[in-house]
Design a protein around this motif. Structure first.
Motif, mmCIF file in Angstrom:
data_model
loop_
_atom_site.group_PDB
_atom_site.id
_atom_site.type_symbol
_atom_site.label_atom_id
_atom_site.label_comp_id
_atom_site.label_asym_id
_atom_site.label_seq_id
_atom_site.Cartn_x
_atom_site.Cartn_y
_atom_site.Cartn_z
ATOM 1 N N VAL A 46 9.437 55.106 17.625
ATOM 2 C CA VAL A 46 10.165 56.134 18.411
ATOM 3 C C VAL A 46 11.638 55.442 18.940
ATOM 4 O O VAL A 46 12.123 54.759 18.269
ATOM 5 C CB VAL A 46 9.585 56.386 19.974
ATOM 6 N N CYS A 47 12.497 56.279 19.416
ATOM 7 C CA CYS A 47 13.841 55.891 19.372
ATOM 8 C C CYS A 47 14.166 54.850 20.738
ATOM 9 O O CYS A 47 13.246 54.477 21.212
ATOM 10 C CB CYS A 47 14.651 57.203 19.695
ATOM 11 N N ASN A 48 15.095 54.014 20.219
ATOM 12 C CA ASN A 48 15.371 53.001 21.249
ATOM 13 C C ASN A 48 16.159 53.219 22.308
ATOM 14 O O ASN A 48 16.368 52.405 23.180
ATOM 15 C CB ASN A 48 16.004 51.887 20.370
ATOM 16 N N PHE A 49 16.163 54.366 22.742
ATOM 17 C CA PHE A 49 16.843 54.693 23.947
ATOM 18 C C PHE A 49 15.692 55.439 25.168
ATOM 19 O O PHE A 49 14.848 56.279 24.770
ATOM 20 C CB PHE A 49 18.020 55.848 23.662
ATOM 21 N N LEU A 84 24.401 53.249 20.307
ATOM 22 C CA LEU A 84 24.237 52.447 19.062
ATOM 23 C C LEU A 84 25.002 51.215 19.104
ATOM 24 O O LEU A 84 24.807 50.232 18.415
ATOM 25 C CB LEU A 84 24.668 53.157 17.734
ATOM 26 N N ILE B 347 14.956 57.994 13.822
ATOM 27 C CA ILE B 347 14.790 58.622 15.090
ATOM 28 C C ILE B 347 16.121 58.670 15.880
ATOM 29 O O ILE B 347 16.541 59.393 16.739
ATOM 30 C CB ILE B 347 13.541 58.171 15.641
ATOM 31 N N ASN B 348 16.426 57.278 15.979
ATOM 32 C CA ASN B 348 17.756 57.124 16.868
ATOM 33 C C ASN B 348 18.794 58.048 16.576
ATOM 34 O O ASN B 348 19.560 58.521 17.477
ATOM 35 C CB ASN B 348 18.276 55.594 16.809
ATOM 36 N N LEU B 349 19.026 58.277 15.336
ATOM 37 C CA LEU B 349 20.136 59.263 14.832
ATOM 38 C C LEU B 349 19.888 60.615 15.387
ATOM 39 O O LEU B 349 20.618 61.484 15.662
ATOM 40 C CB LEU B 349 20.471 59.097 13.299
ATOM 41 N N TYR B 351 18.145 61.445 17.856
ATOM 42 C CA TYR B 351 18.319 61.690 19.433
ATOM 43 C C TYR B 351 19.920 61.830 19.510
ATOM 44 O O TYR B 351 20.312 62.715 20.231
ATOM 45 C CB TYR B 351 17.875 60.249 19.936
ATOM 46 N N LEU B 352 20.541 61.062 18.919
ATOM 47 C CA LEU B 352 22.159 61.048 18.984
ATOM 48 C C LEU B 352 22.632 62.441 18.657
ATOM 49 O O LEU B 352 23.549 63.048 19.354
ATOM 50 C CB LEU B 352 22.725 59.970 18.386
ATOM 51 N N LYS B 355 21.820 65.038 21.050
ATOM 52 C CA LYS B 355 22.694 64.666 22.199
ATOM 53 C C LYS B 355 24.316 65.224 22.034
ATOM 54 O O LYS B 355 24.639 65.799 22.972
ATOM 55 C CB LYS B 355 22.796 63.086 22.399
ATOM 56 N N GLU B 389 15.207 65.432 25.379
ATOM 57 C CA GLU B 389 16.495 65.808 25.066
ATOM 58 C C GLU B 389 16.831 67.191 24.253
ATOM 59 O O GLU B 389 17.889 68.014 24.636
ATOM 60 C CB GLU B 389 17.003 64.835 23.959
#
Lengths: 193, 987
Positions: A46-49, A84, B347-349, B351-352, B355, B389
């Motif tokens: 999952v995401c790191n945030f 990031l 997945i981080n991207l 999320y961003l 956002k 989100e």
């Protein structure tokens, strides 16, 4: 601004905690517990945030974390930090630790809390990012270490001792015995997903 | 295996004590740390750990107190103390020794001392005063490391009052030959600025020097300061735009030494910082923004998607582009970039991306459209953070048409989540969406259950922080609503507002003057459109609020006016009673203190339903010759028997209005001062009133429980009950036959993909075009719903939108009332509602109009729209009895006869089937069917409470239907017949 930097292991044992904002001791411990609780239940993919630990200031703040082998590195930051960017900073921090301790492991963090703090102080000062260049950080830390050597003569020994323990026993380190805290494993440093 | 471990563990201390042999020859302190750690790891329980650490702390205490302990040993002891503190055990006795170590130790010992101090103490600790001189000395030291340490500790924590003592020395360091010292000095000064801005005001010019420092590191550090300064006051730093742009251009162009590269990206963190600064500078400033377009474009182009850190730059760049004055070419590229983020498998991207999308849809809701499917997928993502989100994003694009579906989705999420933070956050949002959009759009047509249950949700919670927040949130949002134009708010919503303000205004008392809410309520009373029922709610709220002198004066003023002859003629009994109560309450301080105890708000009151406290009064009255009390039922019987004067009208008025007053059932009763005042015998007819009260309390049982503590307890069937006033929208995305609540639960036969698409269409309904005009059919009126989405840069640009608004109406259509423009907060959308009526019946009419609007600084703009309206939109069933139908039939003069096609189905009689088809399509009312004849009635809407009827008489004649239409207006039968024909041929 960075509010806190926390490192704890998979069992939630704190390995480093640095707060850049004042909290009472009890709150600090609660924050560590809550953060561990939040972070540890997340899967690897999952995401790191994470948003909103209640204690450290709700929606204003976010947790940015990275899991390396046995350790969690968590940065609590406010909304003015780039997600990031901080993730990159964690990577720089870990790489720096790896350089300074030659294959860093959990044990290094335990025995050299002060050194880890000193390295961190070269990266982040009063909650602001001071330096992001690994070589520069190492130069600063080395300059201080040189002084240490000249002052303490044989003081390099503890580091050697620990690394001797590490090298001697790493392969045989059993998992089934309850020595959670010394379950050494060299964190692999995967490049980011 | 375990042998090995044992060996290791036993070997550990000896290995660690290697250095001690060379040292003092005593037991090595570091081996003690080793022992401690070894000890801790062998433990199995928290309890044992506690015991061990206690022991350890004891031994530390002993050692630090011993005069024989050298500084060197002290250093090791401090590390152990740090370790204990980190585990959460206080080692406060060591604090003073940490300071001592920092004061007296050699450089290395000093370093540990400073470290311990910065971990143990905080800026409020008095111990720190002991350190000021040491810091001062170290700042002036020739040893660079000492200077660095002092600067670090100063930026971590330093007593505010002591800043002036060291400020000149730190300032001096700005010109130090070593760049590392200059950098740390800059950051230390920044910290001082944050703690005590006034004290560093005089060195702003030195900050500029730091910005121009030949070392990029120092310049980077100074950006921290400038980011803060510019954020606080962008106007004063516009002149820096050029420099910032130049710096960014050089960085992006790779002019910095290679040392600054990270994964071959030039100084990424510096770029992020600069982009943020540019965003603040260019916000709402076209001139400044124009200076940075080129460099923004370049950095967008240079940042190739290959590494995390470049994504960080891209993300920042996109945000800046959307913050500064818009340039379409850049916006396009940025939108494309957001698309890449959203679609990314990382997945981080993702999320961003979500956002960023959340950020940009506030300016242009259409940007969400290309990503509909991805957003739907993210709603079901396994990661809760992504889900949340996504909901945040949906929250931003909520409009009147998709509110139901989005709220449903949020509630679904709420049911699954158990984490406090998201619950509070979402409950607030759900409350905002439901309270405000639903109530204000469809308040009067929704079931009374809904406001009741909402109030119950507010009141029910235990008094913890979350509930307080939710209540405070409700109070605040209502106060701001009342400050605006209240004329358009539905009565029921006003009632809810009054109750909430009455109960919970005290939550915000600290921050505003107590009279403000009172004044708002008083204003509400004075407005003509406020209904009697609402007025009584408002008075109730005022009664609860009159505790401070200001409010009392206001209340008295209101009551005086109310009770004066001017009103008394028209005043309803309940209103008058409430006003009277309030009057008495406002005059009598003691009574007020008793009835409205300041602390008693949250205690629930015991209601004595047997009214035993009145026994004395009753017996006195009886003794004085009063008639014994009889229940209304008994009285009715008595009346019938006695054939005396009928008191019926009086008997009726009380129960009706009272039961409507206590619509909040138990909640009001629990702490209603109205009840209190009744029971205390203030009002003349207290016995009877209290009796009524008892009966209204029971109303609770019939109420369905929809709102619970955790939010909306929607069950399967209650989904249909959520207020969906906007059922039929001629919108291309949503077929008129499927109201939102149905689309959301598609039948199981549908392909999942189709389901998603359907969900998408209902979520994104209303975002399709910049301007949308549609009709909203309600039982008693037809609204022309005009929405204007604007892709401008800043939300407050819209305040001046729709400066003029008019509709070119053709002769047969007229708009009787236009609402003033309303801006939907945070959606960049303005909506306005006009009630439309058909003055002269005609088959179909075109409605065309022009929207004109103006931005604060721009040229007036206009957009044309047109809409085709059919008679169908204005037809409503006319419910009459057969007898009335007959009377009307004879009185209407315009008639028309025609044969129509019969509809044949398998299950129904041809006549029934045909009439059902007409009823379904044209909203006619089938009055009666007798044999082969049927009578049908409808009316044409012509304003509130007005309308022209049209009656149809149908008879089955062989295989056709002979229809005879009659109406008082000539055109209506003709046009209606056309629609009947059309409806039947289509069937």
């Amino acid at each position: 601004m960075i509010k806190a930097i926390l490192i704890f292991n998979n069992h939630g044992k704190p390995r480093l905690s640095k707060f850049y904002e004042h909290y009472s001791e009890d709150t600090e411990q609660q924050i560590i517990r809550e953060t561990f609780h939040l972070v540890s239940k997340r899967d690897e993919n999952v995401c790191n945030f994470l948003e909103g630990g209640m204690l450290i200031g709700g929606s204003e703040n976010k947790l940015i974390y990275r899991h390396y082998a046995t350790l969690y590195f968590v940065f609590c930051v406010d909304s003015s930090e780039s997600e990031l960017g901080i993730l990159g900073l964690i990577q720089v921090f870990v790489e720096t630790l790896d350089k300074c301790f030659e294959n860093v492991c959990e044990l290094d963090l335990i025995f050299h809390v002060d050194k880890v703090h000193n390295i961190l102080a070269e990266m982040v000062m009063g909650g602001m990012v001071l330096e992001t260049n690994m070589n520069e950080i190492i130069t600063q830390v080395d300059a201080q270490n040189k002084m240490e050597k000249s002052e303490a003569g044989i003081a390099g020994a503890p580091a050697r001792a620990v690394s001797a323990v590490k090298n001697m026993n790493l392969p045989e380190m059993p998992r089934n015995i309850n020595i959670g805290d010394i379950s050494i494993k060299v964190p692999n440093l995967p490049s980011f997903k | 295996m375990s042998d090995v471990v044992e060996k290791t563990l036993s070997a550990l201390p000896s290995l660690l004590s290697l250095d001690s042999q060379a040292g003092a020859g005593k037991l090595s302190p570091s081996s003690k740390l080793g022992n401690l750690i070894k000890g801790i790891t062998e433990l199995t329980s928290k309890h044992e750990e506690e015991k061990l650490i206690k022991k350890e702390l004891e031994s530390i205490k002993e050692q630090v107190a011993s005069p024989n302990t050298t500084m060197r040993q002290m250093k090791e002891i401090m590390v152990r103390a740090i370790y204990c503190e980190m585990l959460g055990y206080q080692a406060s006795f060591s604090y003073i020794h940490a300071i001592k170590l920092a004061q007296q130790g050699s450089v290395l010992e000093k370093r540990v001392g400073y470290l311990a101090v910065s971990l143990f103490l905080n800026e409020t600790d008095e111990f720190l005063l002991l350190l000021v001189n040491t810091v001062l000395k170290d700042l002036q030291s020739t040893n660079l490391i000492e200077v660095c340490m002092a600067l670090t500790v100063v930026s971590q924590m330093f007593p505010k009052d002591m800043i002036p003592a060291i400020l000149p020395v730190v300032e001096e360091k700005l010109t130090h030959p070593k760049e590392i010292i200059r950098r740390k000095a800059v950051l230390a000064l920044y910290k001082f600025y944050l703690i005590a801005p006034n004290q560093v005001q005089h060195i702003h010019s030195k900050f500029r020097k730091a910005l121009c420092d030949k070392d990029p590191g120092v310049m980077t550090a100074s950006l921290h300061i400038y980011l803060q300064l510019i954020k606080e006051n962008p106007e004063s730093y516009k002149d820096l735009t050029g420099s910032m742009v130049t710096i960014l251009r050089q960085v992006v162009g790779g002019k910095l030494p290679l040392d600054f590269n990270y994964h071959s990206v030039p100084a990424p963190w510096l770029q992020i910082q600069l982009l943020r600064i540019l965003a603040y500078l260019g916000k709402e400033d076209q001139g400044t923004s124009e200076m940075m377009y080129d460099v923004l474009e370049e950095s967008l182009r240079r940042a190739e998607m290959n590494h995390n850190i470049t994504y960080a730059i891209l993300f920042e760049c996109v945000k800046t582009i959307y913050t500064v004055h818009p340039k379409s070419q850049l916006l396009e590229k940025a939108a494309e970039c957001i698309g890449n983020f959203v679609l990314s498998p990382k997945i981080n991207l993702k999320y961003l991306g979500l956002k960023a999308l959340t950020y940009v849809v506030q300016q242009d809701a259409n940007l969400a459209l290309p990503h509909q499917m991805t957003i739907i997928e993210c709603l079901d993502h396994s990661d809760v953070i992504i889900k949340r989100e996504t909901l945040e994003l949906l929250f931003r694009i909520t409009n009147a048409q998709n509110v139901t579906v989005i709220v449903e989705k949020m509630l679904e999420f709420l049911r699954l989540t158990c984490d406090d933070y998201s619950t509070i956050d979402l409950v607030g949002k759900v409350a905002e969406l439901t309270m405000n959009s639903v109530f204000s759009l469809g308040g009067d047509v929704m079931q009374p259950d809904i406001p009741n249950n909402f109030l119950r949700l507010l009141a029910e919670g235990v008094d913890n922080v979350e509930d307080r927040q939710l209540r405070l949130f409700a109070v605040d949002s209502y106060v701001s609503l009342l400050q605006g134009v209240t004329a358009k708010l539905p009565q029921r919503f006003l009632q809810v507002i009054s109750w909430v303000l009455g109960e919970y205004s005290y939550l915000r008392e600290e921050e505003s003057d107590p009279g403000s809410v009172m004044r708002l309520l008083a204003r509400l009373l004075d407005q003509r459109h406020t209904s009697t029922e609402t007025r009584s709610w408002v008075l109730g709220a005022m009664t609860k609020l009159c505790s401070s002198p200001v409010s009392v004066a206001l209340a008295r003023d209101v009551c005086e006016r109310y009770l004066s002859s001017l009103y008394s003629g028209s005043l309803n009994t309940v209103l008058r009673q409430k006003a009277q109560e309030l009057m008495i309450l406002s005059q009598d301080t003691k009574l007020r203190a008793r009835v409205l105890p300041a602390e008693g708000r949250l205690e629930s009151l015991e209601v004595d339903s047997s009214l035993s406290f009145l026994d004395g009064y009753v017996s006195e009255a009886l003794a004085a010759g009063a008639a014994p009390y009889k229940s209304p039922h008994q009285r009715q019987e008595d009346l019938v028997q006695e054939k005396a004067l009928s008191l019926e009208p009086y008997g009726l008025s009380l129960p009706v209005s009272l039961s409507s007053c206590s619509i909040t059932d138990r909640l009001t009763d629990r702490r209603s001062p109205t009840l209190l005042s009744m029971s205390s015998g203030l009002s003349g007819n207290s016995t009877e009133l209290s009796h009524q009260e008892g009966s209204t309390t029971l109303k609770l049982e019939g109420v369905k429980r929809v709102w619970g503590k955790d939010g909306y307890l929607a069950q399967q069937q209650s989904a249909g009950e959520t207020p969906t006033p906007l059922v039929e929208l001629p919108n291309p995305l949503l077929s008129p036959q499927s109201p939102p609540s149905q689309t959301q639960k598609p039948s199981s036969g549908l392909e999942p993909d189709q389901e998603k698409r359907q969900l998408a269409s209902s979520l994104f309904v209303g975002l399709g075009s910049h301007n949308s005009v549609c009709l909203v059919r309600l039982p008693s009126t037809v609204w022309l719903f005009i929405k204007h989405c604007q892709s401008a840069n800043q939300s407050h640009v819209f305040k001046a939108l729709f400066k003029r608004f008019y509709i070119n109406s053709c002769q047969s259509i007229s708009c009787i009332s236009g609402s003033p423009l309303k801006e939907v907060k945070g959606h960049s959308v303005s909506v306005c509602l006009h009630t439309v009526v058909m003055k002269r019946a005609s088959v179909q009419v075109e409605l065309a109009g022009l929207l004109s609007y103006q931005r604060p600084l721009g040229q007036p703009q206009a957009a044309q729209f047109s809409l085709s309206l059919s008679l169908k939109h204005f037809l409503r069933p006319l419910t009459v009895s057969t007898g009335d139908y007959g009377k009307m039939w004879l009185s209407f003069s315009h008639d028309l006869k025609q044969n129509l096609r019969l509809v044949t189905t398998e299950h129904q009689e041809p006549l029934t089937a045909t009439l059902d088809a007409l009823k379904g399509k044209l909203h006619l009312h089938v009055v009666d069917i007798i044999g082969s004849e049927g009578i049908v009635a409808c009316r044409l809407l012509q304003g509130p409470g007005q309308g022209q009827p049209c009656l149809l008489h149908c008879r089955v004649n062989a295989d056709s239907l002979a229809v005879w239409l009659r109406s008082p207006v000539p055109e209506l039968p003709d046009s209606l017949l056309y629609h009947c024909q059309k409806a039947l041929t289509e069937t």
